[in-house]
Scaffold this motif. Structure first.
Motif, PDB file in Angstrom:
ATOM      1  N   ARG A  26       1.441  -6.184   0.186  1.00 34.47           N
ATOM      2  CA  ARG A  26       0.609  -5.218   0.890  1.00 34.47           C
ATOM      3  C   ARG A  26       1.494  -4.225   1.646  1.00 34.47           C
ATOM      4  O   ARG A  26       2.571  -4.604   2.133  1.00 34.47           O
ATOM      5  N   SER A  37       6.242   3.658   6.060  1.00 40.25           N
ATOM      6  CA  SER A  37       5.488   2.425   5.785  1.00 40.25           C
ATOM      7  C   SER A  37       6.470   1.304   5.508  1.00 40.25           C
ATOM      8  O   SER A  37       7.678   1.521   5.369  1.00 40.25           O
ATOM      9  N   ILE A  61       1.117  -7.259  13.499  1.00 42.09           N
ATOM     10  CA  ILE A  61       0.215  -7.178  12.347  1.00 42.09           C
ATOM     11  C   ILE A  61      -0.108  -8.599  11.906  1.00 42.09           C
ATOM     12  O   ILE A  61       0.808  -9.403  11.646  1.00 42.09           O
ATOM     13  N   HIS A 120       4.223  -3.008  17.399  1.00 37.98           N
ATOM     14  CA  HIS A 120       2.993  -3.381  16.702  1.00 37.98           C
ATOM     15  C   HIS A 120       3.105  -4.834  16.256  1.00 37.98           C
ATOM     16  O   HIS A 120       4.169  -5.302  15.867  1.00 37.98           O
ATOM     17  N   TRP A 162       1.879  -1.417   4.718  1.00 33.73           N
ATOM     18  CA  TRP A 162       1.353  -1.134   6.040  1.00 33.73           C
ATOM     19  C   TRP A 162       1.971   0.157   6.569  1.00 33.73           C
ATOM     20  O   TRP A 162       3.098   0.503   6.256  1.00 33.73           O
ATOM     21  N   ASP A 163       1.182   0.826   7.407  1.00 27.11           N
ATOM     22  CA  ASP A 163       1.684   2.032   8.053  1.00 27.11           C
ATOM     23  C   ASP A 163       2.631   1.643   9.184  1.00 27.11           C
ATOM     24  O   ASP A 163       2.290   0.800  10.026  1.00 27.11           O
ATOM     25  N   THR A 182      -1.076 -10.872   9.159  1.00 31.48           N
ATOM     26  CA  THR A 182      -1.049 -10.875   7.684  1.00 31.48           C
ATOM     27  C   THR A 182      -1.919 -11.988   7.102  1.00 31.48           C
ATOM     28  O   THR A 182      -2.159 -11.990   5.888  1.00 31.48           O
ATOM     29  N   SER A 226       1.258   3.098  12.870  1.00 31.80           N
ATOM     30  CA  SER A 226       0.008   2.564  13.431  1.00 31.80           C
ATOM     31  C   SER A 226      -0.199   1.093  13.148  1.00 31.80           C
ATOM     32  O   SER A 226      -1.004   0.435  13.820  1.00 31.80           O
ATOM     33  N   GLY A 227       0.495   0.544  12.132  1.00 34.65           N
ATOM     34  CA  GLY A 227       0.309  -0.855  11.770  1.00 34.65           C
ATOM     35  C   GLY A 227      -0.932  -1.124  10.940  1.00 34.65           C
ATOM     36  O   GLY A 227      -1.330  -2.293  10.783  1.00 34.65           O
ATOM     37  N   GLN A 228      -1.564  -0.077  10.390  1.00 32.48           N
ATOM     38  CA  GLN A 228      -2.757  -0.244   9.578  1.00 32.48           C
ATOM     39  C   GLN A 228      -2.391  -0.513   8.119  1.00 32.48           C
ATOM     40  O   GLN A 228      -1.367  -0.049   7.624  1.00 32.48           O
ATOM     41  N   LEU A 229      -3.285  -1.243   7.413  1.00 34.14           N
ATOM     42  CA  LEU A 229      -3.077  -1.527   6.005  1.00 34.14           C
ATOM     43  C   LEU A 229      -3.326  -0.265   5.187  1.00 34.14           C
ATOM     44  O   LEU A 229      -4.380   0.370   5.313  1.00 34.14           O
ATOM     45  N   ILE A 230      -2.395   0.058   4.329  1.00 36.90           N
ATOM     46  CA  ILE A 230      -2.540   1.224   3.465  1.00 36.90           C
ATOM     47  C   ILE A 230      -3.109   0.805   2.119  1.00 36.90           C
ATOM     48  O   ILE A 230      -4.107   1.362   1.650  1.00 36.90           O
TER      49      ILE A 230
END
Length: 628
Positions: free
Chosen positions: A489, A474, A457, A455, A491-492, A459, A495-499
């Protein structure tokens, strides 16, 4: 007229010389007794002499009575059982002043016992007697311990021959040959030990009486061995004392668990058994969990099981009081930005584009001069590295990530970012990296997939720090905080998504230079805003639970925690290391490691339960809390 003629005249007159207080010369003790007047209580009627036969019978009865082996009367203090000059001894005063037997009778008995025993020397009123006669031996045994020869004993015991006048050193003929050696042995050992029949046995008994110590040098060695044996054997529980000590140990542990540290220390001074009992780890566990840097986490996990808890509590008092000894382990000729990690008895530290591995000495306060391993592979300086799964994962200024085997020369490096890689972390076979190019990437550590990014990401800000959650679900990034969003921040990882993002009141430029997870739901951060913040994801993500402000408004480059109460931070000016008790707001202690000309930030710090290591731009410092 001589004495013998006078004695014959008195006998013809029917008078007794003994009644008149006189005795013939050869009837007295050796040295020749002088005429003594009759005692004042003798009357004229008493001077009538009995017939000669009665006198002879009385003399024979007295002679036979003196042949019996009886314990001699003990002499008075200071009399030594004798009187007169050594060469001309008269009657012994310790025996009540009684006259000795005629010398002829003693010589005759000595001739009869010739060859069966030893002749006494007569010194000090001590006679050895005929040891070889079974009858006399049984008589001496029956007489009890008082019949044993000793100072002030009479020479008549055993019928030994006593020396005549003028020959104090002469012995009887029966003591010639082997008897001389026995007599010499008896003189050294003493008549009381003659029954053992051996000088070596007497010496062994003497050594045993003094603890088996034949000399002063062996005395010290024997004392040391005895102390070591006493320390090695388990101390027995005292049989006497308060009824409390006779309780079962489980109940005693429960009772003593309510005592504080001074009370346990005083209790250990009562006896050896209580000293060992109070050294039990169960008694000190509760105290250790409330102490600073004792090896226990907040949840009670013991991280230092190989060290006794009581010893760790002692050292923790030095951390609380700030007592330590400062030293320098390594020096560099040029300014650098080092990073370091600890593993067992090894120290890994980066210098320029190398990572050097040093071995600690047994005391933990010094290093061997030469590194035992050198890891290379980067073209520019190593910015950051971590230890994971027997690997070293390094991030370099050349934008590459290096994977090194700890125990081999295997090294792999691959291009990861377009600019320098500022931070990297690795857990569970997953690598995450953050770069100045405003991206964070996820990489697998598997050998077949090295260099394949999982992934990427965005930022939207430079990434200074990064950390993976212990749950491997995470990771958190700390950025420079140049935009309108929070620098922290989450991140998952899959999946690389912001939590979520942490905090909402960061001023611009409050970048996070170091971040670490303490548990799956708690983490710590520090950076340019001069604060150490403690976050708990279970309560709120918008506000930190606790914060500690640097008193001099200096940037905090790094932090380290023991997982419980102790917190250590490194400042940007003068190499100041600060210790914090997380139960208090104020700083506990500060240790400036550099002066004004060599002012340097503390780029990295690590500590154990005994030592703290701080890496500065010129050298590596140590604070020894075990031996302050």
């Amino acid at each position: 007229m001589c004495f013998n003629q006078m004695f014959l005249v008195l006998q013809k007159m029917g008078m007794s010389a003994l009644k008149l207080g006189f005795a013939p010369r050869n009837a007295g003790a050796r040295g020749g007794s002088r005429l003594r007047p009759a005692p004042p209580h003798v009357t004229r009627s008493d001077m009538v002499s009995p017939p000669l036969e009665e006198a002879a019978a009385a003399a024979a009865a007295a002679s036979s009575a003196r042949l019996r082996v009886e314990p001699a009367p003990r002499p008075l203090m200071g009399s030594q059982g004798r009187s007169g000059a050594p060469g001309n001894r008269g009657p012994r005063e310790g025996e009540g002043g009684e006259a000795r037997e005629p010398q002829e009778a003693r010589v005759a008995r000595g001739k009869r016992g010739k060859g069966k025993g030893k002749a006494g020397t007569g010194h000090g009123g001590r006679g050895s007697g005929a040891e070889g006669k079974p009858g006399l031996q049984r008589a001496r045994t029956a007489a009890g311990p008082e019949a044993a020869a000793g100072p002030g004993r009479e020479a008549e015991e055993g019928g030994g021959v006593e020396e005549g006048p003028g020959s104090p050193g002469k012995r009887d003929e029966g003591s010639a040959g082997p008897g001389k050696e026995e007599e010499e042995e008896e003189r050294r050992v003493g008549p009381g030990r003659r029954e053992d029949g051996s000088l070596e046995r007497a010496r062994e008994r003497g050594c045993r009486a003094w603890g088996g110590i034949p000399g002063p040098r062996t005395a010290m060695a024997a004392a040391a061995e005895e102390a070591a044996a006493a320390a090695a054997e388990p101390a027995a529980r005292p049989a006497a004392g308060p009824a409390l000590w006779r309780l079962p140990e489980e109940l005693l542990l429960l009772i003593c668990s309510y005592l504080d540290m001074p009370a346990l220390g005083r209790l250990a001074q009562v006896c050896r058994w209580l000293r060992r009992f109070t050294s039990c780890d169960l008694l000190w566990r509760r105290i250790a969990r409330a102490s600073l840097n004792s090896g226990f986490t907040r949840l009670g996990t013991d991280l230092m099981t190989s060290i006794p808890v009581k010893d760790r509590v002692k050292v923790s008092q030095n951390w609380r009081l700030g007592r330590c000894r400062e030293g320098i382990l390594l020096k560099w000729r040029c300014r650098q930005m080092p990073w370091m990690q600890l593993e067992d008895a090894s120290l890994y530290i980066s210098q320029a584009n190398f990572i050097l591995a040093y071995q600690f000495r047994p005391d933990g306060a010094s290093l061997h001069r030469r590194p035992f391993r050198v890891f290379a592979g980067h073209d520019e300086d190593v910015c950051h590295f971590v230890l994971a799964n027997s690997h070293i994962i390094s991030a370099g200024g050349d934008g590459k990530i290096g994977v090194h085997k700890l125990h081999s020369t295997f090294t792999v490096k691959y291009s990861a970012h377009e600019q320098e890689v500022n931070c990297v972390d690795c857990k569970g076979g997953i690598i995450v990296s953050g770069s100045r190019d405003r991206t964070a990437k996820v990489w697998p550590l598997a050998s077949g997939r090295l260099g394949q990014c999982s992934h990427t990401i965005q930022t939207e800000d430079r990434v200074w720090s990064i950390a993976i959650s212990p749950l491997l679900s995470s990771f958190v990034t700390g950025t420079a905080c140049c935009g309108h969003f929070s620098p922290l921040r989450i991140w998952d990882l899959n999946s690389g998504q912001l939590i979520t993002h942490l905090g909402s009141d960061f001023p611009p430029g409050a970048g996070v230079l170091d971040v670490m997870y303490e548990s799956p739901s708690t983490l710590l951060s520090c950076g340019y805003d001069t604060y150490v913040r403690y976050w708990d994801l279970r309560t709120s993500a918008r506000k930190c639970v606790m914060e500690w402000e640097e008193p001099h408004d200096s940037t905090l480059y790094c932090l380290q925690t023991d997982g419980n109460h102790l917190l250590a931070t490194g400042s940007s000016y003068y190499g100041v290391v600060r210790l914090w008790d997380r139960r208090q707001r104020a700083c506990l202690h500060a240790f400036p490691l550099t002066s004004t000309p060599l002012s340097s930030p503390v780029y990295c710090l690590r500590f154990t339960t005994r030592h703290l290591y701080a890496a500065l731009s010129y050298n590596l410092h140590i604070l020894d809390f075990q031996n302050p």
